[in-house]
Motif scaffolding. Structure first.
Motif, PDB file in Angstrom:
ATOM      1  N   ALA A 185       0.830  -1.208   0.000  1.00 47.61           N
ATOM      2  CA  ALA A 185       0.000   0.000   0.000  1.00 47.61           C
ATOM      3  C   ALA A 185       0.863   1.256   0.000  1.00 47.61           C
ATOM      4  O   ALA A 185       0.538   2.253  -0.662  1.00 47.61           O
ATOM      5  CB  ALA A 185      -0.931  -0.009   1.210  1.00 47.61           C
ATOM      6  N   LEU A 186       1.957   1.229   0.743  1.00 50.79           N
ATOM      7  CA  LEU A 186       2.867   2.376   0.789  1.00 50.79           C
ATOM      8  C   LEU A 186       3.476   2.632  -0.585  1.00 50.79           C
ATOM      9  O   LEU A 186       3.589   3.784  -1.032  1.00 50.79           O
ATOM     10  CB  LEU A 186       3.960   2.123   1.824  1.00 50.79           C
ATOM     11  CG  LEU A 186       4.966   3.255   2.052  1.00 50.79           C
ATOM     12  CD1 LEU A 186       4.256   4.516   2.536  1.00 50.79           C
ATOM     13  CD2 LEU A 186       6.026   2.813   3.070  1.00 50.79           C
ATOM     14  N   PHE A 187       3.853   1.563  -1.269  1.00 55.48           N
ATOM     15  CA  PHE A 187       4.408   1.684  -2.616  1.00 55.48           C
ATOM     16  C   PHE A 187       3.372   2.276  -3.572  1.00 55.48           C
ATOM     17  O   PHE A 187       3.691   3.155  -4.385  1.00 55.48           O
ATOM     18  CB  PHE A 187       4.864   0.308  -3.112  1.00 55.48           C
ATOM     19  CG  PHE A 187       5.339   0.291  -4.541  1.00 55.48           C
ATOM     20  CD1 PHE A 187       6.563   0.839  -4.883  1.00 55.48           C
ATOM     21  CD2 PHE A 187       4.554  -0.272  -5.545  1.00 55.48           C
ATOM     22  CE1 PHE A 187       7.003   0.829  -6.205  1.00 55.48           C
ATOM     23  CE2 PHE A 187       4.991  -0.285  -6.861  1.00 55.48           C
ATOM     24  CZ  PHE A 187       6.217   0.275  -7.186  1.00 55.48           C
ATOM     25  N   TYR A 188       2.141   1.828  -3.461  1.00 57.63           N
ATOM     26  CA  TYR A 188       1.062   2.345  -4.310  1.00 57.63           C
ATOM     27  C   TYR A 188       0.922   3.856  -4.147  1.00 57.63           C
ATOM     28  O   TYR A 188       0.853   4.603  -5.141  1.00 57.63           O
ATOM     29  CB  TYR A 188      -0.241   1.630  -3.945  1.00 57.63           C
ATOM     30  CG  TYR A 188      -1.480   2.185  -4.595  1.00 57.63           C
ATOM     31  CD1 TYR A 188      -1.724   2.015  -5.949  1.00 57.63           C
ATOM     32  CD2 TYR A 188      -2.430   2.879  -3.832  1.00 57.63           C
ATOM     33  CE1 TYR A 188      -2.872   2.519  -6.543  1.00 57.63           C
ATOM     34  CE2 TYR A 188      -3.589   3.380  -4.420  1.00 57.63           C
ATOM     35  CZ  TYR A 188      -3.805   3.195  -5.774  1.00 57.63           C
ATOM     36  OH  TYR A 188      -4.935   3.692  -6.356  1.00 57.63           O
ATOM     37  N   HIS A 189       0.894   4.328  -2.912  1.00 57.08           N
ATOM     38  CA  HIS A 189       0.735   5.767  -2.669  1.00 57.08           C
ATOM     39  C   HIS A 189       1.968   6.543  -3.119  1.00 57.08           C
ATOM     40  O   HIS A 189       1.843   7.676  -3.612  1.00 57.08           O
ATOM     41  CB  HIS A 189       0.430   6.017  -1.196  1.00 57.08           C
ATOM     42  CG  HIS A 189      -0.993   5.711  -0.830  1.00 57.08           C
ATOM     43  ND1 HIS A 189      -2.040   6.498  -1.217  1.00 57.08           N
ATOM     44  CD2 HIS A 189      -1.529   4.673  -0.132  1.00 57.08           C
ATOM     45  CE1 HIS A 189      -3.177   5.981  -0.762  1.00 57.08           C
ATOM     46  NE2 HIS A 189      -2.886   4.874  -0.111  1.00 57.08           N
ATOM     47  N   HIS A 190       3.136   5.950  -2.991  1.00 52.54           N
ATOM     48  CA  HIS A 190       4.351   6.611  -3.482  1.00 52.54           C
ATOM     49  C   HIS A 190       4.291   6.818  -4.990  1.00 52.54           C
ATOM     50  O   HIS A 190       4.629   7.901  -5.495  1.00 52.54           O
ATOM     51  CB  HIS A 190       5.583   5.773  -3.125  1.00 52.54           C
ATOM     52  CG  HIS A 190       6.838   6.286  -3.743  1.00 52.54           C
ATOM     53  ND1 HIS A 190       7.621   7.269  -3.163  1.00 52.54           N
ATOM     54  CD2 HIS A 190       7.466   5.955  -4.917  1.00 52.54           C
ATOM     55  CE1 HIS A 190       8.654   7.533  -3.949  1.00 52.54           C
ATOM     56  NE2 HIS A 190       8.591   6.742  -5.012  1.00 52.54           N
TER      57      HIS A 190
END
Length: 472
Positions: free
Chosen positions: A422-427
């Motif tokens: 999820a963190l990668f997606y938002h990045h």
């Protein structure tokens, strides 16, 4: 026991990313809340839901999407492969317009369906497609293939694999396979579960079945929803042999995978399916699906014989048929090869980032050896396991890339992999790159080498920002 600092780090970073996301996209949030008055959760398509809320788009052009909040994104999702041609391909638009000028709800046959059927059989014949029928989705295509297998064999059991996704009513994550009694939208067939890419344990599952009970083996040769996990050639040939020996049908789901070979994935892998399902890009981005295979099996659907029914108001819809005819001409063998080559270059560039920053751990035979190890891990599950056997999971880096050709997926491992994903997606959204929340990145024809370079650069900036934790 000391707290897991990795989990707390990822969770904390994700909370901040979601907070900034909400501030950046107030109109998308408002529209979701407004839609919630009329749609459950403000949504009519489960896969598009993300926390805290999904983006809403106002327009698309080429490989660009513009959100209602005024942000432009480079589209690396391509409508989960259906948007292979981008958002404004002139040839497809002109073909659809020309067809619609003549009307579009005939309630009868049209010339386009004959042309498209001929093109598909000529193109995918080497994979086993001798005759074809059109549907409205990949879900329907797989549903009808199963119906044909049961009717042709007189048997009931359908062997499926962990991580498999064959449409909205045919979903088999490991959680469901461990407890098939949980509520789902799956069709109530007599499913038998086996671990994907695991020959030894699949043999055990098959050996445990009553004689002459298996109607079909259904699998994706590369799992899309399951993380772009390609089946090994050995596994594909194994299931082909098992189906033949048992008198069962091999149903190959190429709804996504057919884009990876000029004659489909099965032909590329050196196997011939009994029945194959299609969808996504072949309809030029319109609502499309198809199933087909051996002529003797497809004869079950010959309406003059009154055997199996396959009605459908939109099976031969003029818009979809016209778009499909043009789509196959655009995505010819040269285009397939070029897009796969771009995907291969992109995967290698991503792997180099992970090597240079120490995410792919050093191997006695050199850093490049880790790529072989990661690629050989296809998420092979065990009957009693979760997502991968212990030995394979331990060898995996926290962040890695899987896939083949133009279908790629950036993935994470470990107990906190959901937070990292999820963190990668938002990045990536912060870098104005749109992709699936699960990291799925199917390339489309409207993308450029510069777009790919920007994607790789955004991935590297993510790695640099979180390098100390990702290398723990």
């Amino acid at each position: 026991m000391a707290p897991d600092k990795t989990v707390s780090y990822a969770a904390s970073a994700l909370a901040e990313a979601r907070s900034q996301y909400a501030k950046r996209n107030p109109e998308s949030e408002r529209l979701l809340q407004e839609g919630g008055k009329y749609l459950p959760g403000g949504n009519t398509r489960t896969i598009l839901h993300v926390s805290p809320f999904p983006l809403t788009f106002a327009s698309g052009n080429g490989a660009r999407l513009t959100s209602v909040d005024g942000h432009e994104y480079v589209d690396f999702l391509g409508e989960y492969s259906a948007g292979l041609f981008g958002h404004s391909n002139k040839r497809i638009r002109d073909a659809v317009a020309a067809a619609m000028d003549k009307g579009w709800n005939f309630g009868g046959q049209c010339t386009y369906e004959k042309v498209l059927a001929k093109k598909m059989v000529e193109r995918f014949g080497a994979s086993g497609l001798e005759q074809v029928r059109f549907t409205n989705s990949g879900t329907e295509s797989n549903t009808m293939a199963i119906v044909a297998a049961i009717a042709a064999t007189g048997r009931k059991k359908i062997l499926v694999f962990s991580g498999g996704y064959h449409g909205g009513t045919l979903i088999f994550p490991m959680e469901y396979m461990k407890n098939p009694d949980v509520p789902t939208s799956n069709l109530p067939h007599d499913f038998v579960f086996a671990p994907y890419n695991n020959i030894a344990e699949t043999k055990q599952v098959i050996a445990s079945l009553p004689p002459a009970s298996l109607a079909a083996i259904l699998l994706e040769p590369i799992q899309g929803s399951g993380g772009c996990r390609p089946a090994s050639r050995a596994f594909l040939h194994f299931v082909r042999q098992q189906a033949s020996e048992l008198g069962a049908l091999l149903l190959v789901d190429e709804v996504m995978a057919s884009r990876l070979g000029p004659n489909g994935y099965s032909a590329t892998a050196g196997i011939r399916a009994d029945m194959i399902s299609y969808g996504k890009y072949i309809g030029g981005g319109m609502t499309f699906g198809a199933f087909g295979g051996r002529s003797d099996l497809m004869a079950l659907f010959d309406p003059s014989r009154f055997l199996l029914q396959h009605p459908g108001t939109y099976n031969n819809n003029i818009v979809t048929m016209a778009a499909g005819v043009e789509a196959l001409d655009i995505f010819d063998s040269q285009a397939v090869a070029a897009l796969n080559a771009r995907g291969a270059r992109m995967k290698e560039a991503l792997q180099d980032v992970l090597i240079r920053h120490g995410i792919y751990r050093q191997h006695p035979e050199g850093a490049r050896r880790n790529i072989i190890e990661v690629d050989s891990f296809q998420g092979d599950t065990t009957i009693a396991g979760n997502d991968g056997n212990a030995a394979s999971q331990e060898a995996l880096p926290k962040m890695f890339v899987t896939g083949e050709g133009s279908m790629l997926n950036v993935r994470f491992s470990g107990p906190d992999r959901a937070e990292w994903q999820a963190l990668f997606y938002h990045h990536m959204l912060d870098n104005n790159i749109y992709l699936a929340a699960r990291g799925y990145t199917p390339l489309n024809l409207a993308l450029t080498d510069a777009d790919v370079g920007n994607y790789v650069a955004a991935v590297e900036s993510f790695v640099v920002a979180h390098k100390n934790t990702l290398t723990l």
